[in-house]
Scaffold this motif. Structure first.
Motif, PDB file in Angstrom:
ATOM      1  N   LEU A  23       0.843  -1.179   0.105  1.00 33.08           N
ATOM      2  CA  LEU A  23      -0.015   0.024  -0.015  1.00 33.08           C
ATOM      3  C   LEU A  23       0.735   1.219  -0.094  1.00 33.08           C
ATOM      4  O   LEU A  23       0.534   2.216  -0.779  1.00 33.08           O
ATOM      5  CB  LEU A  23      -0.961  -0.359   1.226  1.00 33.08           C
ATOM      6  N   PHE A  51      -3.607  -3.531  -4.823  1.00 35.21           N
ATOM      7  CA  PHE A  51      -3.508  -2.893  -3.644  1.00 35.21           C
ATOM      8  C   PHE A  51      -4.728  -3.488  -2.736  1.00 35.21           C
ATOM      9  O   PHE A  51      -4.574  -3.537  -1.419  1.00 35.21           O
ATOM     10  CB  PHE A  51      -4.414  -1.496  -3.821  1.00 35.21           C
ATOM     11  N   GLY A  54      -2.799  -6.347  -1.147  1.00 34.91           N
ATOM     12  CA  GLY A  54      -1.993  -5.865   0.047  1.00 34.91           C
ATOM     13  C   GLY A  54      -2.881  -5.736   1.245  1.00 34.91           C
ATOM     14  O   GLY A  54      -2.475  -5.855   2.356  1.00 34.91           O
ATOM     15  N   LEU A  55      -4.282  -5.208   1.131  1.00 36.92           N
ATOM     16  CA  LEU A  55      -4.937  -5.096   2.141  1.00 36.92           C
ATOM     17  C   LEU A  55      -5.283  -6.421   2.916  1.00 36.92           C
ATOM     18  O   LEU A  55      -5.400  -6.478   4.229  1.00 36.92           O
ATOM     19  CB  LEU A  55      -6.263  -4.264   1.819  1.00 36.92           C
ATOM     20  N   TYR A 107     -10.183   5.660  -3.737  1.00 34.42           N
ATOM     21  CA  TYR A 107      -8.944   6.015  -3.148  1.00 34.42           C
ATOM     22  C   TYR A 107      -9.112   6.500  -1.731  1.00 34.42           C
ATOM     23  O   TYR A 107      -8.533   6.075  -0.807  1.00 34.42           O
ATOM     24  CB  TYR A 107      -8.489   7.496  -3.808  1.00 34.42           C
ATOM     25  N   TYR A 110      -9.782   3.017   0.086  1.00 34.19           N
ATOM     26  CA  TYR A 110      -8.402   2.022   0.300  1.00 34.19           C
ATOM     27  C   TYR A 110      -7.992   3.218   1.589  1.00 34.19           C
ATOM     28  O   TYR A 110      -7.333   2.181   2.470  1.00 34.19           O
ATOM     29  CB  TYR A 110      -7.614   2.414  -0.953  1.00 34.19           C
ATOM     30  N   PHE A 114      -7.279   0.971   4.970  1.00 36.10           N
ATOM     31  CA  PHE A 114      -6.017   0.778   5.347  1.00 36.10           C
ATOM     32  C   PHE A 114      -5.710   1.256   6.955  1.00 36.10           C
ATOM     33  O   PHE A 114      -5.141   0.453   7.622  1.00 36.10           O
ATOM     34  CB  PHE A 114      -4.977   1.587   4.556  1.00 36.10           C
ATOM     35  N   ILE A 415      -4.052   9.913  -2.477  1.00 36.67           N
ATOM     36  CA  ILE A 415      -3.469   8.601  -1.688  1.00 36.67           C
ATOM     37  C   ILE A 415      -2.284   8.562  -1.397  1.00 36.67           C
ATOM     38  O   ILE A 415      -1.557   7.857  -0.203  1.00 36.67           O
ATOM     39  CB  ILE A 415      -4.017   7.351  -2.342  1.00 36.67           C
ATOM     40  N   ILE A 419      -1.958   7.576   2.700  1.00 33.08           N
ATOM     41  CA  ILE A 419      -1.506   5.962   3.036  1.00 33.08           C
ATOM     42  C   ILE A 419      -0.279   6.322   4.165  1.00 33.08           C
ATOM     43  O   ILE A 419      -0.297   5.698   5.165  1.00 33.08           O
ATOM     44  CB  ILE A 419      -1.131   5.285   2.012  1.00 33.08           C
TER      45      ILE A 419
END
Length: 457
Positions: A23, A51, A54-55, A107, A110, A114, A415, A419
Motif C-alpha cells: 500500500l 492494492f 495488500g489489504l 481512493y 483504500y 488501510f 492517496i 497512506i
C-alpha cells in the motif's frame, strides 16, 4: 516447540508488513509487472487489485477481536480531513467539469480501510518491519533496473522510470521510484548503524543501500534529494556529540583503520579504472541535476546563466509553483474572504499541497491537513532524539520525504499522502505504549562508545 511458534509468529508479522509495503510503496512493482512484463498495460484495475491483495495480507488473525490504540489526535484530524474532502466533493465542487466521483471514492476507501486494518495490527511488527522494507525496496529496484536495461527507448541521461504506455513517447513517474529508493536508504541505514546487526546482514544492507542511492540519483527528483539532505542533517544533529566525534577521529588513526582505508581507496581506484563509464554516468547525472536547479535559481532572480545570449528559464514544475504563488498572492490581496470555505473541491491544482488545502478546502481543510503534518514533524523530531524502536525511527526519517512533498508536489487529498500519514497516525507518538521487549534504543549505537571514566575523589 517454542522456537517453532516464534518462527510462525515472525512469518505472520512479515505477511502483514508486506501488505503495508504494497500500500505504501507498491507502485514500482505494480509498474514493473503491469508495463515491463506486459501483464496488464495501462490497467487501473490491475493496480486496484494489487492494492486489494495488500489489504488482504494485512488482515491479522485477531481482526476485530483486538484493537490497538493509534495517535488519537492525528486519527481524528486525518479522519476529519478525508470526511471534509468527501463532503466537498458532493456539495461544493470547485471544478465544474469534475466527473471522477467513483475514482476518488475508491481512493478514500483504500485509505480508510488501510487505517482500520492498521488499528488491528499488533505493535510487534516493529521487530520485522525493517527487514521486510529492505527486501521489498531492493526487489523493486531490481525491477526498475531490469526495465531500464530492456527498454530500447531509454537512454543514459534520462530520468530513471518505467515507461507507461505502448510507444516510445510513453510517460513515467520517477517520483514513485525515488520514494522507494528513499525508503530503502533509511531502512538500510538503520540496519547498518545498529550494533547487534549480523555481519552478513550488514554487508547486504550496505550493498542494497548503494543501489538505493544510485536509483535516487538516476530518478533526478529534487524532493527526494532535499529530504535525504534534511534527514542526514537531523541525524547528525541528534545523534552525534563532540565526545563521539573525538572517539571517531582517534579511531581513524589506528593502524588497522588506516590499512582498511588504504585498501578501500585502492579498490575504488581499480573499480573506477575498470568501470569508468559507471562513474561517468553518475557524475553526469549529478552535474545535470545541479545545472538544472541552478538554472531555476537564475531564472527566479532574472539572471543570465550562460552568457549574454542565453536567459535562464524555469522548468515546468518550478514555473507551475511560481504561478501558484502569484494566484495565492492575488487571493490574499483581493479575495481573502474566499479562504474561509475555500474555492471548492479540486478548484485549482497548485502543486503545493499545504497551500492547496487552504485555497480549495478553506481554513478547516488547512487546519486538518496542516495539523496532521505538524504533529508528524513534532513526533518525528522527538523520535530522532530518543530512538525508541526501529519502526518509529524509520517513520520519523521517512516523514522527511512526506514533509518536503507537502510543500513541493501533489494534492492534499491524494492517496500518496494519506497512506503514509495513516501509517504514521497508527505508530507515531505512541511509543510509550509499546511493550518493553520492543524498546530497542539501548541496542542502537551510532558511533564508537566513549569509555566512561571513573570519578575521582
Amino acid at each position: 516447540m517454542r522456537k517453532f511458534l516464534y518462527f510462525l509468529e515472525t512469518i505472520d508479522l512479515m505477511r502483514m508488513v508486506l501488505g503495508i509495503c504494497i500500500l505504501v510503496d507498491g507502485y514500482p512493482l505494480i509498474f514493473f509487472f503491469r508495463e515491463t512484463l506486459k501483464l496488464a498495460p495501462g490497467s487501473t484495475v490491475f493496480t486496484a487489485a494489487v492494492f486489494a491483495v495488500g489489504l488482504i495480507l494485512m488482515v491479522p488473525f485477531t481482526v476485530l477481536r483486538r484493537l490497538y490504540r493509534p495517535n488519537m489526535t492525528m486519527f481524528w484530524m486525518g479522519l476529519g480531513f478525508i470526511t471534509l474532502c468527501i463532503a466537498y466533493m458532493f456539495t461544493y465542487l470547485g471544478d465544474p467539469g469534475f466527473r471522477d466521483y467513483d475514482k476518488d471514492m475508491i481512493y478514500y476507501a483504500y485509505a480508510l480501510i488501510f487505517l482500520f486494518l492498521l488499528i488491528n495490527i499488533p505493535n510487534d511488527i516493529a521487530r520485522v518491519f525493517i527487514l521486510v522494507v529492505v527486501l521489498f525496496t531492493f526487489v523493486s529496484n531490481l525491477g526498475l533496473i531490469y526495465s531500464l536495461i530492456t527498454n530500447p527507448s531509454w537512454a543514459i541521461g534520462q530520468r530513471a522510470t518505467i515507461t507507461l504506455g505502448d510507444n516510445d513517447d510513453g510517460s513515467g513517474n520517477p517520483h514513485v521510484f525515488s520514494r522507494n529508493a528513499f525508503m530503502g536508504v533509511v531502512a538500510c541505514a538503520i540496519w547498518l548503524i545498529r550494533s547487534d546487526t549480523n555481519i552478513l546482514l550488514r554487508i547486504f544492507a550496505l550493498f542494497a543501500g548503494v543501489i538505493n542511492l544510485a536509483v535516487l540519483v538516476l530518478t533526478q527528483t529534487r524532493s527526494s534529494i532535499l529530504a535525504l539532505i534534511i534527514a542526514i542533517t537531523l541525524f547528525l544533529a541528534f545523534n552525534v556529540r563532540p565526545p563521539q566525534i573525538r572517539a571517531v577521529v582517534r579511531g581513524i588513526f589506528r593502524p588497522v583503520t588506516l590499512g582498511v582505508v588504504a585498501l578501500g581507496v585502492v579498490g575504488i581506484a581499480l573499480f573506477l579504472r575498470r568501470y569508468y563509464d559507471v562513474y561517468a554516468v553518475l557524475y553526469g547525472y549529478v552535474l545535470g541535476f545541479a545545472e538544472r536547479n541552478l538554472d531555476n535559481i537564475y531564472a527566479l532572480v532574472g539572471a543570465k546563466a550562460q552568457g549574454a545570449a542565453y536567459k535562464a528559464t524555469l522548468d515546468d514544475s518550478a514555473a507551475n509553483r511560481s504561478v501558484s504563488a502569484l494566484f495565492f498572492s492575488n487571493v490574499v490581496t483581493g479575495h481573502i474572504h474566499m479562504l474561509i470555505l475555500g474555492f471548492g473541491y479540486k478548484y485549482l491544482y497548485l502543486d503545493v499541497p499545504v497551500l492547496e488545502s487552504l485555497t480549495n478546502m478553506g481554513i478547516l481543510g488547512f487546519f486538518l491537513f496542516g495539523g496532521v503534518n505538524a504533529m508528524c514533524l513534532y513526533y518525528a523530531l522527538g523520535i530522532m532524539r530518543t530512538n525508541p524502536n526501529q519502526l518509529s525511527v524509520f517513520l520519523a526519517y521517512f516523514y522527511m520525504l512526506i514533509m518536503v512533498a507537502a510543500f513541493t508536489g501533489g494534492r492534499p487529498n491524494e492517496i500518496s499522502f494519506w497512506i503514509p500519514l495513516a501509517l504514521m497516525t497508527r505508530f507515531m507518538g505512541i511509543e510509550h505504549l509499546f511493550p518493553e521487549y520492543l524498546q530497542e534504543h539501548r541496542h542502537i549505537v551510532y558511533a564508537p562508545a566513549v569509555p566512561a571514566t571513573s570519578p575521582t575523589n
